[in-house]
Design a protein around this motif. Sequence first.
Motif, PDB file in Angstrom:
ATOM      1  N   UNK B 111       0.803  -1.211   0.000  1.00 52.57           N
ATOM      2  CA  UNK B 111       0.000   0.000   0.000  1.00 52.57           C
ATOM      3  C   UNK B 111       0.843   1.271   0.000  1.00 52.57           C
ATOM      4  N   UNK B 112       2.051   1.184   0.553  1.00 51.00           N
ATOM      5  CA  UNK B 112       2.951   2.324   0.424  1.00 51.00           C
ATOM      6  C   UNK B 112       3.289   2.543  -1.045  1.00 51.00           C
ATOM      7  N   UNK B 113       3.523   1.446  -1.748  1.00 48.26           N
ATOM      8  CA  UNK B 113       3.804   1.563  -3.181  1.00 48.26           C
ATOM      9  C   UNK B 113       2.629   2.184  -3.911  1.00 48.26           C
ATOM     10  N   UNK B 217       4.108  -2.868 -11.956  1.00 50.25           N
ATOM     11  CA  UNK B 217       2.930  -2.556 -11.132  1.00 50.25           C
ATOM     12  C   UNK B 217       3.224  -3.000  -9.707  1.00 50.25           C
ATOM     13  N   UNK B 218       2.554  -2.383  -8.722  1.00 55.61           N
ATOM     14  CA  UNK B 218       2.856  -2.703  -7.321  1.00 55.61           C
ATOM     15  C   UNK B 218       2.619  -4.169  -6.963  1.00 55.61           C
ATOM     16  N   UNK B 219       1.588  -4.766  -7.528  1.00 52.70           N
ATOM     17  CA  UNK B 219       1.249  -6.129  -7.116  1.00 52.70           C
ATOM     18  C   UNK B 219       2.064  -7.195  -7.841  1.00 52.70           C
ATOM     19  N   UNK B 220       2.900  -6.758  -8.809  1.00 53.76           N
ATOM     20  CA  UNK B 220       3.631  -7.744  -9.614  1.00 53.76           C
ATOM     21  C   UNK B 220       4.471  -8.680  -8.758  1.00 53.76           C
ATOM     22  N   UNK B 221       5.119  -8.123  -7.741  1.00 50.88           N
ATOM     23  CA  UNK B 221       5.962  -8.940  -6.883  1.00 50.88           C
ATOM     24  C   UNK B 221       5.166  -9.999  -6.163  1.00 50.88           C
ATOM     25  N   UNK B 222       4.048  -9.591  -5.575  1.00 47.59           N
ATOM     26  CA  UNK B 222       3.236 -10.546  -4.829  1.00 47.59           C
ATOM     27  C   UNK B 222       2.742 -11.667  -5.718  1.00 47.59           C
ATOM     28  N   UNK B 223       2.299 -11.292  -6.924  1.00 46.96           N
ATOM     29  CA  UNK B 223       1.755 -12.312  -7.809  1.00 46.96           C
ATOM     30  C   UNK B 223       2.844 -13.278  -8.260  1.00 46.96           C
ATOM     31  N   UNK B 224       4.081 -12.829  -8.279  1.00 47.69           N
ATOM     32  CA  UNK B 224       5.171 -13.686  -8.704  1.00 47.69           C
ATOM     33  C   UNK B 224       5.652 -14.571  -7.568  1.00 47.69           C
ATOM     34  N   UNK B 225       5.266 -14.215  -6.363  1.00 48.95           N
ATOM     35  CA  UNK B 225       5.799 -14.888  -5.178  1.00 48.95           C
ATOM     36  C   UNK B 225       5.581 -16.396  -5.204  1.00 48.95           C
TER      37      UNK B 225
END
Lengths: 356, 292, 274
Positions: B111-113, B217-225
């Motif tokens: 959310x900071x991102x 995009x901000x969520x890209x990292x999470x989705x790649x996790x």
Amino acid sequence: MSGTWYYIFTLIFFLFDYFILAMGLNIQYGETGILNFAYIGFVAIGAYVTGALSLPKSAGTGQYYILGFSMPFPFNLLIGGLTASAFAVVVALIALRRLRTDYLAMVLISLSLVLYDVCNNYVPLFNGADGLYNVPEPFAGVLHLNTNSFIPFFAGVTGVVALIMWFVMSRIMRSPAGRTFRAIRDDDVVAAALGKNVFRQQLKSMIIGSFYAGIGGGLIIQFSGSFNPTAWLPGETFVVFAVILVGGVGNNIGLLVGALVVETLLVHLPAFLPAIPGHPGLIEYFDAVLIGVLLMAMLWFRPQGIVPERTRKAGAFGAGERLGAEATVAGEEAVTGDEAVAPLTRSAVQPEVTGQ
Amino acid sequence: MQLFWLSVGFGFVTASVLAISAVGLSLQFGITNYINFAYGDFMALGAYFSYALNNELLHINIWLAMVCGSLGMGALAVLVNQFILAPFARRFKKTFYVLIVTFGLSLILLNLEYSLWGADVRFFNMPLQRAHHFGPILLTNPQLVVMGIAIITMLGVHTLLKVTRLGKCMRAMSDNTALAMTSGIDTKRITTVTWFLSGTMAGLSGTVLGITEGNLTPAAGELFLFVIFAAVIVGGVGSIYGAMAGALLIGLATEVSAAYINPAYKLDIAFVILILTLLIRPSGLFARPGRV
Amino acid sequence: MTAPATTSSARNAWENAALSCEGITKAFQGVHAVNGAAFAVPGGQITALIGPNGAGKTTLVNILSGSMTCDRGQELIGSTDVTNWPSHKIAELGLMRTFQLSRELGGLTVLENLLVAARDQAGERLWNIFLRPGLVRRQEKDNVERALDLLETYGLYRLRDARASDLSGGQKKLLEISRAVMASPKILLLDEPMAGVNPALIERIGGYIIDLKRDGVTVLMIEHNLNVVERICDHVIVLAEGRTLAEGRLSELRENEQVVKAYLGEVINAGTTR
């Protein structure tokens, strides 16, 4: 009805709904110690199945989805809950059986992300990124409520459901079954050594908790009439954890308090603060950050939550006081007749440290 | 057949991104013994640092920005550990708590991102890309550079662990932390260094992910996790070389499958492989004994 | 079953064995912790399992109770083959064990710790909770009465509502044992019940163990304290380097050169001052 009342009843609905969700996660995590990081996935399954069952056949509606049996409330809701439970069985058989805590958490998060991905992309399932909408209002044909009266009515219905589910959960937690769950949470090796079939108990816990998740999700789609992937990004699981950890693990009253605190912050605060011009959604983002920070603060300063777990005392079982029994004190140097025991020359024996 | 070789090429690229991130995660997990669920967000944040240097606040060359951004993320990781993660890990015996804290950290960072950069897609400022042919495989400049970075990083980690004293201490700690402590190893210092490495590799892999995907995009990292988790588990939890092997396997499998199924689901193939691994060989390819 | 019988009492043990094992082997990364252990625990008696450090005693107890699997070997409870059964199934047959480092169920009260151990609780099934609440309530009451009796016997009554994690070391040891007893065991495996405990408490625990024998429980205890072994144990099994060295009465074993050598003479001689 004025905007304020509309708003208040929406708040009340989410309070009851999150209470149900929290009870479900609590029996999995708080009582049995299963770190179910995929919890929101089960909520979504409940929501989608409940909605898709109550919608008519998808052909011609402009939406694509499976099921579509125009099933009336509350049957669709019950099946939604049961579907979530069935899914929990599959997950437990594949993952729970084989993995310990962190690895299980990794797999469950992955599951949550993949479920999200599939529902978001595979349109024929639940209409993809658009999600389901125009879900028929429960009791529409019978009660002929307009939008204004539906909201408080359904908030009331949810309250009744929450009450029933609270009663059931209380009985379970107070029973020997609940005690066995907590034993497994504290030390599953000991529980097994005492004769408990750990996997079967964990499975039971997952089934019950997921049923609650499914019901909670089903109620959401019936209340709002729609449900799409933005409503359940995998991070939402964390919000439910926050409710439990802030309110108080293992304590139903605590869960209600937690739902009030977290849900009020989540829903309430953004609506009251004026939107910052030029930065849409900023309030929501700050809000989420606040929840994360609040949770860490609670864990640090008051890990037992606002309302801590209640100890179950002997008196609760109807056992009478035993006078005289108090006199015997354990572990202290009670002097016995065999004081003439020779000092033992024990070699410096280190307890055997073996791999377990 | 042409498509097959093309996807093999892409597979190596994905494997490169995965290798850096999976090894970064494994290094940290080996030392601290808990999974950092905010790792995906470390990746995204590192990518945004690079973005800020490359296309927002300053306009530095992308590769230089990548290095700086990654190091910045490494430094931030050290701070996060110092002030948030280590205190919780010290205080609570059960790993539940610190896992939840990392989960919460993930929410905060994400959310900071969003707050700082918004939800819109961002792009790096890249030099013109030229394609090169290697037989049937087609790769662009940036992709080749990314693969090169991955190879250098893997060699670097290998050298670190096998040759340097620091690496030996890390391996000792990973095996048995208590014993390492009593043997005179400064576990606090090693932990700090490990977090720096882990954060840097997260930032590095996040940036190259953004480069190879073409956007940010901000969520890209999470989705790649979860793809990273798959690589780590398939390779064998706790094993660095396992993470590398897993990365190669998953990278190739996802890209090659994309040639035959709807590409939108190619990452989900990683999950399928993960489940199959759990069913057939739960300890993974190179499992460390006693770890599961 | 071929028995490495060295003495007459050992031969007797094999005939009346409540628990027996043969050829148990377990290796950890190439190192054999247990290497072909075999013995018989006679029913209704107190048997000690002794041996130098690293002999594999705790590993063996883990295997026998089902917490660990063995690579090779056979285990019998009575005449039932229970080799590599999971621990909850072995517990169902009536074999209970305690842990060397007490493992209390920290989040539960002392009373609840015991209640968990009660067998065949109808209240564990959801069906019964909602459809036969009277039965569940009655069982609970009976279990509570029994648990409180046990707590009284072990001197823990005053602490019945205390959180188990708040207990002292000695109290946790007593909880560990009383909890196993609550499960109505036929066979009780005690892993160093006297370890780290003051002499007066050793007396107490020894007394409890003798009482258990009087109630018909078969006891197998790992012990380093040979004084205690001499005073309360009927039968002794010596383990060294993962295999059975000898079996018999302690007095007979003192004459056994191999046994004495395995212990380097020190501990055995020390235990004889009485």
